[in-house]
Design a protein around this motif. Structure first.
Motif, mmCIF file in Angstrom:
data_model
loop_
_atom_site.group_PDB
_atom_site.id
_atom_site.type_symbol
_atom_site.label_atom_id
_atom_site.label_comp_id
_atom_site.label_asym_id
_atom_site.label_seq_id
_atom_site.Cartn_x
_atom_site.Cartn_y
_atom_site.Cartn_z
ATOM 1 N N ILE A 109 2.513 -6.842 6.023
ATOM 2 C CA ILE A 109 1.486 -7.887 6.117
ATOM 3 C C ILE A 109 0.979 -8.006 7.560
ATOM 4 C CG2 ILE A 109 1.027 -10.350 5.806
ATOM 5 C CD1 ILE A 109 3.198 -10.345 3.608
ATOM 6 N N PHE A 110 1.896 -7.985 8.534
ATOM 7 C CA PHE A 110 1.539 -8.181 9.945
ATOM 8 C C PHE A 110 0.579 -7.105 10.453
ATOM 9 C CE2 PHE A 110 2.455 -7.443 14.463
ATOM 10 C CZ PHE A 110 2.118 -8.671 15.000
ATOM 11 N N CYS A 111 0.752 -5.871 9.991
ATOM 12 C CA CYS A 111 -0.077 -4.782 10.493
ATOM 13 C C CYS A 111 -1.448 -4.709 9.822
ATOM 14 C CB CYS A 111 0.656 -3.447 10.277
ATOM 15 S SG CYS A 111 2.148 -3.297 11.310
ATOM 16 N N GLU A 123 -1.662 -5.182 -2.450
ATOM 17 C CA GLU A 123 -0.667 -4.783 -3.462
ATOM 18 C C GLU A 123 0.105 -3.593 -2.940
ATOM 19 O OE1 GLU A 123 -1.989 -4.254 -7.423
ATOM 20 O OE2 GLU A 123 -3.540 -5.835 -7.294
ATOM 21 N N ARG A 124 1.433 -3.658 -3.198
ATOM 22 C CA ARG A 124 2.265 -2.545 -2.707
ATOM 23 C C ARG A 124 3.614 -2.581 -3.429
ATOM 24 N NH1 ARG A 124 5.519 0.100 0.821
ATOM 25 N NH2 ARG A 124 4.565 1.632 2.210
ATOM 26 N N ARG A 125 4.216 -1.348 -3.493
ATOM 27 C CA ARG A 125 5.523 -1.220 -4.111
ATOM 28 C C ARG A 125 6.558 -1.050 -2.992
ATOM 29 N NH1 ARG A 125 2.087 1.838 -7.128
ATOM 30 N NH2 ARG A 125 2.615 3.696 -5.904
ATOM 31 N N ASP A 175 4.690 1.998 12.246
ATOM 32 C CA ASP A 175 5.747 2.984 11.983
ATOM 33 C C ASP A 175 6.956 2.349 11.306
ATOM 34 O OD1 ASP A 175 4.145 4.836 13.187
ATOM 35 O OD2 ASP A 175 5.090 4.643 15.181
ATOM 36 N N ARG A 176 7.066 1.001 11.388
ATOM 37 C CA ARG A 176 8.214 0.346 10.775
ATOM 38 C C ARG A 176 7.987 0.038 9.288
ATOM 39 N NH1 ARG A 176 10.459 -3.984 15.272
ATOM 40 N NH2 ARG A 176 10.403 -2.540 17.076
ATOM 41 N N VAL A 177 6.765 0.263 8.811
ATOM 42 C CA VAL A 177 6.484 0.053 7.382
ATOM 43 C C VAL A 177 6.931 1.323 6.623
ATOM 44 C CG1 VAL A 177 4.726 -0.391 5.634
ATOM 45 C CG2 VAL A 177 4.538 -1.424 7.936
ATOM 46 N N PRO A 178 7.896 1.190 5.669
ATOM 47 C CA PRO A 178 8.391 2.389 4.955
ATOM 48 C C PRO A 178 7.308 2.978 4.040
ATOM 49 C CG PRO A 178 9.282 0.413 3.962
ATOM 50 C CD PRO A 178 8.540 -0.038 5.190
ATOM 51 N N GLN A 179 7.524 4.203 3.656
ATOM 52 C CA GLN A 179 6.568 4.872 2.783
ATOM 53 C C GLN A 179 6.627 4.240 1.392
ATOM 54 O OE1 GLN A 179 7.186 9.073 2.529
ATOM 55 N NE2 GLN A 179 5.300 9.421 1.370
ATOM 56 N N GLU A 180 5.481 4.077 0.765
ATOM 57 C CA GLU A 180 5.431 3.415 -0.533
ATOM 58 C C GLU A 180 5.990 4.366 -1.587
ATOM 59 O OE1 GLU A 180 2.192 1.103 -3.396
ATOM 60 O OE2 GLU A 180 1.498 2.347 -1.712
ATOM 61 N N PRO A 181 6.934 3.911 -2.448
ATOM 62 C CA PRO A 181 7.506 4.774 -3.501
ATOM 63 C C PRO A 181 6.436 5.113 -4.578
ATOM 64 C CG PRO A 181 8.396 2.525 -3.629
ATOM 65 C CD PRO A 181 7.533 2.588 -2.437
ATOM 66 N N GLU A 182 6.688 6.186 -5.263
ATOM 67 C CA GLU A 182 5.768 6.633 -6.297
ATOM 68 C C GLU A 182 5.814 5.695 -7.503
ATOM 69 O OE1 GLU A 182 3.643 9.029 -6.141
ATOM 70 O OE2 GLU A 182 4.267 9.798 -4.164
ATOM 71 N N VAL A 199 10.031 -2.848 -6.745
ATOM 72 C CA VAL A 199 9.391 -4.142 -7.016
ATOM 73 C C VAL A 199 7.922 -4.013 -6.636
ATOM 74 C CG1 VAL A 199 11.463 -5.585 -6.723
ATOM 75 C CG2 VAL A 199 10.051 -5.014 -4.737
ATOM 76 N N HIS A 200 7.087 -4.658 -7.470
ATOM 77 C CA HIS A 200 5.659 -4.605 -7.238
ATOM 78 C C HIS A 200 5.221 -5.965 -6.670
ATOM 79 C CE1 HIS A 200 1.337 -4.560 -8.231
ATOM 80 N NE2 HIS A 200 1.437 -3.235 -8.067
#
Length: 462
Positions: free
Chosen positions: A409-411, A393-395, A366-373, A380-381
């Motif tokens: 990464i931890f989850c 890979e994530r933005r 739940d602490r991981v924010p939603q990935e932007p479009e 940042v990529h």
């Protein structure tokens, strides 16, 4: 019974043990009975017990003073060879050396006959008056009968003897009669007892000539324990009552026989040094077998005791060795158990830690924010490469904290439990994990990550 139920005191118990050691009595009840009959007087009980061990004397018992009064008859037989009366195995030979109390009856001389009849009333009167005087004197000044200081009596006698007759005599045992008996028994030696009567007419010549003879002294000192005391002292009187002497000088030879100190010879009346030495040698020769048997028995007991002691020592040594082996085995078992317990505890801790981490991975999603479009400004990529080769890979928004990267990464299921994130070139650690010293990691923008970055994850537990 009341006597049986009476508790013995420590003093009474010690006296019973001493009585048994001195007399050789093995029956505890008999030893106690003897002491109770003498009001727990150890010296008196020992003397009377030894008196019961002997055969009755050949003549009625007389007091020391009575023996002195008739000393002219007891010792007037002359200092020659004398004749000996055999008393059996218990007493050896007794020097009788006895004369007559009245002069020999005249056979033919009328003058002697008349003189005898004329002086007879005067002599009878004088004898009666002397006996009466002695009777009254002994009522006022009786012979001592209660022991007060046995050792003191003996030491005073030795001092007085040496003062009167010099120091050339067999070595006196400096102790009480009971101590002399005990010493002779323990050393397995003959005990020669000398009862001294200073008032007897034969005593001075016996002490100066016979007891001072060098050959007699050497023989007695080499083969016997020599004990003496005056019959006018309490200790000497008690011994005279036990040994029942009939004439002076008086010597008694005592030896260990059948486990008890027994009188095996009496030497009464005057004797020359050679005669006394011969008599003692005969008594020793006849009774030496008892000491030989006693020495053999003692040696066998000592050998048995030494063998038993050696066996006990060997057993104890073997027992100590077995105990040491068992102790080492027990230590080894305890060490193995300790290591097994530590390993088990470590595994349990690791499993508990893994369970906690899995739970945290679920909770921190739940602490991981939603990935932007795609195409959102200020993004940042990030490409993350895990240790086992997995690529992620994530933005992220530049304004978001680097902790978002850590939680992401931890989850992940393939992520190490403890890890570190670094850049490729130049190599730099990305401070994305919230810690006590860094509770609020910087943002992507503050850390100045390029818009497209390649990050590497290192397993800290590897």
């Amino acid at each position: 019974m009341a006597d049986d139920s009476q508790q013995l005191t420590q003093e009474h118990t010690e006296k019973i043990v001493q009585f048994q050691e001195v007399t050789g009595t093995e029956d505890l009840a008999e030893a106690r009975s003897q002491l109770e009959n003498h009001s727990w007087d150890l010296e008196a009980a020992v003397q009377d017990h030894l008196a019961l061990r002997e055969s009755p004397p050949p003549t009625p018992r007389a007091s020391p003073q009575e023996l002195v009064d008739r000393g002219g008859g007891e010792g007037d037989g002359g200092g020659g060879g004398g004749d000996y009366e055999e008393l059996g195995n218990s007493h050896g030979y007794v020097n009788t050396n006895r004369g007559t109390l009245l002069p020999a009856w005249p056979q033919s001389n009328l003058l002697s006959w008349g003189y005898y009849l004329f002086t007879l009333p005067f002599r009878l009167t004088f004898s009666s008056l002397s006996s009466l005087f002695l009777f009254v004197y002994r009522i006022v000044y009786p012979y001592p009968r209660r022991l007060t200081d046995p050792l003191g009596d003996v030491l005073r006698f030795i001092g007085e003897y040496e003062s009167d007759y010099g120091q050339q005599h067999p070595s006196f045992f400096q102790g009480s009669y009971s101590q002399a008996l005990s010493h002779a028994k323990s050393e397995l030696k003959f005990l020669l007892v000398y009862l001294h009567c200073a008032d007897h007419q034969d005593t001075p010549i016996f002490c100066r000539s016979t007891l001072s003879d060098p050959n007699l002294m050497e023989y007695v000192n080499s083969n016997m324990v020599f004990w003496g005391c005056s019959v006018t002292t309490a200790e000497g009187y008690r011994v005279s009552q036990a040994l029942r002497e009939n004439a002076y000088p008086f010597l008694a030879l005592i030896v260990l026989r059948d486990g008890r100190m027994t009188v095996v010879g009496r030497l009464e009346g005057p004797s020359s040094p050679d005669q006394l030495t011969t008599q003692l040698q005969a008594l020793v020769r006849d009774n030496e077998a008892h000491l030989v048997v006693a020495r053999a028995e003692r040696q066998e007991r000592e050998l048995t005791a030494a063998l038993r002691l050696q066996q006990d020592e060997d057993y104890q040594e073997s027992l100590r060795a077995d105990q040491e082996k068992e102790r080492k085995r027990q230590q080894e078992r305890e060490e193995v158990e300790r290591k097994e317990l530590e390993e088990k505890q470590k595994e349990e801790d690791q499993q508990r830690q893994k369970d906690d981490i899995r739970r945290l991975k679920v909770e921190m999603v739940d602490r991981v924010p939603q990935e932007p479009e795609e195409g959102t400004n200020g993004v940042v990529h990030i490409v993350v490469k895990l240790p086992q080769g997995t690529r992620l890979e994530r933005r992220f928004l530049k304004i978001e904290s680097l902790s978002s990267l850590y939680y992401y990464i931890f989850c992940h299921p393939d992520s190490p439990d403890r890890f570190q994130v670094t850049t490729n070139f130049p190599r730099q650690v990305v401070p994305c994990e919230p810690t006590g010293s860094n509770p609020q990691p910087p943002t992507f923008e503050e850390f100045r990550l390029p818009p497209r970055s390649m990050l590497f994850v290192s397993d800290l537990d590897a």
